[in-house]
Scaffold this motif. Structure first.
Motif, PDB file in Angstrom:
ATOM      1  N   ASP A 140      46.337  54.131  33.365  1.00 39.22           N
ATOM      2  CA  ASP A 140      45.331  55.182  33.067  1.00 39.22           C
ATOM      3  C   ASP A 140      44.955  55.188  31.581  1.00 39.22           C
ATOM      4  OD1 ASP A 140      45.812  55.587  35.396  1.00 39.22           O
ATOM      5  OD2 ASP A 140      47.302  57.245  35.231  1.00 39.22           O
ATOM      6  N   ALA A 141      44.126  54.258  31.123  1.00 37.99           N
ATOM      7  CA  ALA A 141      43.685  54.322  29.810  1.00 37.99           C
ATOM      8  C   ALA A 141      42.524  54.899  29.599  1.00 37.99           C
ATOM      9  CB  ALA A 141      43.365  52.728  29.287  1.00 37.99           C
ATOM     10  N   ASP A 142      42.056  55.327  28.504  1.00 40.31           N
ATOM     11  CA  ASP A 142      40.762  55.693  27.980  1.00 40.31           C
ATOM     12  C   ASP A 142      39.507  54.685  27.990  1.00 40.31           C
ATOM     13  OD1 ASP A 142      41.775  58.473  27.235  1.00 40.31           O
ATOM     14  OD2 ASP A 142      42.729  57.431  25.816  1.00 40.31           O
ATOM     15  N   ALA A 143      39.884  53.401  27.838  1.00 36.83           N
ATOM     16  CA  ALA A 143      38.977  52.156  27.962  1.00 36.83           C
ATOM     17  C   ALA A 143      39.490  51.246  28.139  1.00 36.83           C
ATOM     18  CB  ALA A 143      38.032  52.388  26.763  1.00 36.83           C
ATOM     19  N   VAL A 144      39.105  50.243  29.014  1.00 30.41           N
ATOM     20  CA  VAL A 144      39.516  48.998  29.318  1.00 30.41           C
ATOM     21  C   VAL A 144      38.721  47.958  28.939  1.00 30.41           C
ATOM     22  CG1 VAL A 144      40.296  47.150  31.179  1.00 30.41           C
ATOM     23  CG2 VAL A 144      40.874  49.871  31.538  1.00 30.41           C
ATOM     24  N   VAL A 145      39.123  47.007  28.252  1.00 31.64           N
ATOM     25  CA  VAL A 145      38.288  45.502  27.600  1.00 31.64           C
ATOM     26  C   VAL A 145      38.506  44.447  28.561  1.00 31.64           C
ATOM     27  CG1 VAL A 145      37.918  44.240  25.596  1.00 31.64           C
ATOM     28  CG2 VAL A 145      38.583  46.781  25.292  1.00 31.64           C
ATOM     29  N   VAL A 146      37.396  43.949  28.971  1.00 31.43           N
ATOM     30  CA  VAL A 146      37.194  42.819  29.669  1.00 31.43           C
ATOM     31  C   VAL A 146      36.521  41.744  28.757  1.00 31.43           C
ATOM     32  CG1 VAL A 146      37.499  44.004  31.636  1.00 31.43           C
ATOM     33  CG2 VAL A 146      35.147  43.324  30.910  1.00 31.43           C
ATOM     34  N   GLY A 147      36.700  40.408  29.073  1.00 34.16           N
ATOM     35  CA  GLY A 147      35.893  39.205  28.412  1.00 34.16           C
ATOM     36  C   GLY A 147      34.965  38.844  29.413  1.00 34.16           C
ATOM     37  N   VAL A 148      33.673  38.330  28.587  1.00 35.20           N
ATOM     38  CA  VAL A 148      32.486  37.901  29.177  1.00 35.20           C
ATOM     39  C   VAL A 148      32.307  36.560  28.541  1.00 35.20           C
ATOM     40  CG1 VAL A 148      30.165  38.147  29.949  1.00 35.20           C
ATOM     41  CG2 VAL A 148      31.522  40.023  29.879  1.00 35.20           C
ATOM     42  N   VAL A 149      31.992  35.587  29.344  1.00 36.73           N
ATOM     43  CA  VAL A 149      31.510  34.214  28.870  1.00 36.73           C
ATOM     44  C   VAL A 149      30.232  33.827  29.528  1.00 36.73           C
ATOM     45  CG1 VAL A 149      34.130  33.335  28.830  1.00 36.73           C
ATOM     46  CG2 VAL A 149      32.955  32.934  30.801  1.00 36.73           C
ATOM     47  N   PRO A 150      29.622  32.983  28.635  1.00 28.74           N
ATOM     48  CA  PRO A 150      28.344  32.406  29.109  1.00 28.74           C
ATOM     49  C   PRO A 150      28.523  31.323  30.243  1.00 28.74           C
ATOM     50  CG  PRO A 150      28.873  31.668  26.875  1.00 28.74           C
ATOM     51  CD  PRO A 150      29.931  32.443  27.313  1.00 28.74           C
ATOM     52  N   GLY A 151      27.339  31.338  31.044  1.00 30.91           N
ATOM     53  CA  GLY A 151      27.613  30.320  32.066  1.00 30.91           C
ATOM     54  C   GLY A 151      26.036  29.586  32.275  1.00 30.91           C
ATOM     55  N   ASN A 152      26.104  28.667  33.160  1.00 30.83           N
ATOM     56  CA  ASN A 152      24.650  27.955  33.364  1.00 30.83           C
ATOM     57  C   ASN A 152      23.802  29.046  34.295  1.00 30.83           C
ATOM     58  OD1 ASN A 152      25.170  25.540  31.802  1.00 30.83           O
ATOM     59  ND2 ASN A 152      26.228  24.702  33.606  1.00 30.83           N
ATOM     60  N   ASN A 153      24.402  29.647  34.917  1.00 29.94           N
ATOM     61  CA  ASN A 153      23.913  30.548  36.080  1.00 29.94           C
ATOM     62  C   ASN A 153      24.092  31.918  35.852  1.00 29.94           C
ATOM     63  OD1 ASN A 153      23.083  28.301  37.924  1.00 29.94           O
ATOM     64  ND2 ASN A 153      25.142  28.322  38.416  1.00 29.94           N
ATOM     65  N   GLY A 154      24.130  32.261  34.424  1.00 24.44           N
ATOM     66  CA  GLY A 154      24.484  33.623  33.780  1.00 24.44           C
ATOM     67  C   GLY A 154      25.821  33.879  33.359  1.00 24.44           C
ATOM     68  N   PRO A 155      26.099  35.069  32.798  1.00 24.34           N
ATOM     69  CA  PRO A 155      27.483  35.614  32.296  1.00 24.34           C
ATOM     70  C   PRO A 155      28.459  35.451  33.578  1.00 24.34           C
ATOM     71  CG  PRO A 155      26.056  37.264  32.313  1.00 24.34           C
ATOM     72  CD  PRO A 155      25.271  36.166  32.443  1.00 24.34           C
ATOM     73  N   ARG A 156      29.541  35.161  33.351  1.00 20.52           N
ATOM     74  CA  ARG A 156      30.705  35.508  34.198  1.00 20.52           C
ATOM     75  C   ARG A 156      32.084  36.094  33.543  1.00 20.52           C
ATOM     76  NH1 ARG A 156      34.463  31.548  33.222  1.00 20.52           N
ATOM     77  NH2 ARG A 156      33.564  29.679  32.228  1.00 20.52           N
ATOM     78  N   LEU A 157      32.566  36.802  34.252  1.00 21.90           N
ATOM     79  CA  LEU A 157      33.746  37.684  33.744  1.00 21.90           C
ATOM     80  C   LEU A 157      35.059  36.756  33.202  1.00 21.90           C
ATOM     81  CD1 LEU A 157      33.911  40.565  35.840  1.00 21.90           C
ATOM     82  CD2 LEU A 157      33.354  40.615  33.662  1.00 21.90           C
ATOM     83  N   ALA A 158      35.732  36.859  32.085  1.00 20.83           N
ATOM     84  CA  ALA A 158      36.710  35.918  31.942  1.00 20.83           C
ATOM     85  C   ALA A 158      38.130  36.168  32.560  1.00 20.83           C
ATOM     86  CB  ALA A 158      36.937  35.914  30.164  1.00 20.83           C
ATOM     87  N   ARG A 159      38.986  35.400  32.462  1.00 18.98           N
ATOM     88  CA  ARG A 159      40.166  35.449  33.111  1.00 18.98           C
ATOM     89  C   ARG A 159      41.010  36.709  32.474  1.00 18.98           C
ATOM     90  NH1 ARG A 159      43.091  29.966  32.723  1.00 18.98           N
ATOM     91  NH2 ARG A 159      45.057  31.283  33.650  1.00 18.98           N
TER      92      ARG A 159
END
Length: 485
Positions: free
Chosen positions: A14-33
């Motif tokens: 139950d955090a105040d904010a959660v950080v996720v990663g985004v990586v570039p891809g040939n068909n647009g960005p995708r979420l990181a592991r």
């Protein structure tokens, strides 16, 4: 400091904010592991929302998405990892960029898959703020960072190391950012002594009388123009059964006006001219905290280079601690003078290796810019230290010491002069001056951090505007390699 702990990566707190990663891809960005739990709780709408916002996944891109009650946290922060998404340094920079804008959130969770140490370093360094002199500053609310990682001994060891590194860098940033009317040789020496004693390390502080008695001619000359007299601090870490002995030396010019050769530009950031000394002081304390089996002694000269009737002059001849004489060609080339005195003292301990760090030359910025440390010295050790720094995320570039540049330091009246008549190869010439005080066969390295120690531009990654803490990670990593040998 912000507390950092591990959290089961398959669940979300139950955090105040959660950080996720985004990586570039040939068909647009995708979420990181690491982002799967976040995507699941949001009904697999997060990536679509990020694409609508124009996400690319490139470095320094930070996008905020409110969860609108769909998750036990109100905000998702997506940070770009760039093409090299799996590298530890990319993760450090990405989470640092994300956390920079989350200072008023009490609890931030990192839903990224990566080395816990790198994630912890990036987040804590990104959370840094220096507001000591703001009369109405609001203290940052960020108190807790959790990492989505398995709670095992290896991860805990990484967090312990990260904490020691971050504490050292934070100390350096605070010292460098402190204005020179509050940080001058006497107070700087007191801070260094306090850090050392808190770490239960040996400490010695030489005042102006002791400096005269001990023949530190250059430190006294450079500090002679200031109403605030110079100091020299020695800090020793002596572990049992040490594998090697390392001497650390750092330039501690608390403010550099240029002396009688008064600077005509950039004086507004000359309070950072003690960045090398701060890095050395903080590093030996961190090495002790990590209990590395390497003996380390830091020798740190501290002076304020000011113009006055008692200031040293161009054409003065200084007798150094080791008896050599130096003609002063330019009083604004003061750093190499105090360093040579300190090096002479450090060599009396007969170290196996020597590392020196200093904001030494403007030529470093011309050659390598504001983010790359120039390394000069004995080639094998120089390359080992540079490799250690690069491995932990500091850009360090090995530089040569061409023989033909040494001739410019010859003097007609003394053993050598502190600056040649021309301006070519200034960073390398400074390296040659220091080399003149090194014995044959000693592995030594000079790290010129003039640009990397002070960020004049906008914040980036985990690096704030102002003091950066440059060279700390390189010094610690180099000593760790000796400890592991």
């Amino acid at each position: 400091m912000v507390s950092v702990s591990l959290h089961d990566p398959s669940t979300l707190p139950d955090a105040d904010a959660v950080v996720v990663g985004v990586v570039p891809g040939n068909n647009g960005p995708r979420l990181a592991r690491g982002a799967k739990p976040v995507e699941a709780v949001l009904g697999r709408t997060l990536l679509a929302a990020l694409r609508t916002l124009g996400a690319t996944g490139q470095p320094e891109e930070v996008l905020k998405v409110p969860t609108l009650g769909l998750a036990p946290f109100p905000l998702v922060v997506a940070t770009g990892l760039g093409a090299d998404a799996r590298s530890a340094e990319s993760l450090r920079r990405a989470v640092g960029a994300a956390v920079r804008g989350l200072g008023h959130h009490a609890h931030v969770h990192l839903a990224l898959d990566g080395p816990p140490g790198a994630l912890s370093e990036g987040a804590q360094l990104g959370a840094y703020a220096f507001d000591r002199y703001k009369s109405s500053a609001e203290r940052p609310a960020l108190r807790r960072i959790t990492l989505g990682a398995t709670d095992d001994p290896s991860a805990k060891a990484e967090l312990k190391r990260a904490r020691a590194v971050v504490e050292a860098i934070t100390r350096v940033r605070d010292l460098v950012n402190t204005p020179p009317n509050d940080l001058y040789p006497e107070t700087f020496a007191q801070h260094a002594a306090d850090f050392a004693r808190a770490a239960k390390l040996q400490v010695e502080v030489l005042d102006e009388r002791a400096l005269k008695r001990e023949r530190f001619g250059a430190v006294l000359a450079v500090g002679g123009g200031s109403a605030r007299p110079p100091r020299l601090v020695r800090i020793g870490y002596r572990p049992a059964r040490a594998k090697a002995r390392v001497a650390l030396v750092g330039k501690g010019i608390t403010f550099d006006s240029g002396g009688l050769n008064l600077k005509t530009a950039n004086m507004n950031w000359m309070k950072s001219d003690m960045g090398g000394a701060a890095a050395v002081v903080a590093s030996v304390c961190a090495i002790a905290a990590l209990r590395l089996p390497v003996e380390v002694t830091a020798t740190v000269p501290m002076a304020e280079n000011m113009p006055s009737g008692s200031a040293y002059r161009p054409s003065d001849v200084i007798t150094m601690r080791n008896g050599r004489t130096v003609e002063v060609a330019d009083t604004d080339a003061e750093g190499r003078l105090v360093l040579a005195d300190a090096i002479a003292r450090a060599l009396e301990d007969e170290p196996d290796y020597l590392i020196e760090a200093s904001t030494l030359t403007g030529a470093q910025l011309v050659s390598l810019g504001t983010r790359v440390i120039g390394a000069m010295g004995a080639e094998r050790w120089r390359d080992q230290v540079a490799a250690a720094g690069n491995a932990v995320g500091e850009a360090v570039w090995p530089m040569p010491l061409p023989e033909e540049l040494r001739a410019g330091l010859d003097s007609q009246v003394a053993d050598l002069q502190n600056l040649p008549g021309d301006r070519w190869g200034g960073m390398l010439v400074a390296g040659h001056f220091l080399a003149d005080f090194m014995p044959d066969r000693l592995p030594w390295v000079h790290l010129d951090i003039a640009g990397p120690a002070w960020n004049l531009g906008a914040p980036h990654g985990y690096t704030p505007k102002g003091g950066t803490g440059a060279a700390v990670r390189t010094i610690i990593a180099a000593v760790e390699r000796l400890a592991a040998a």
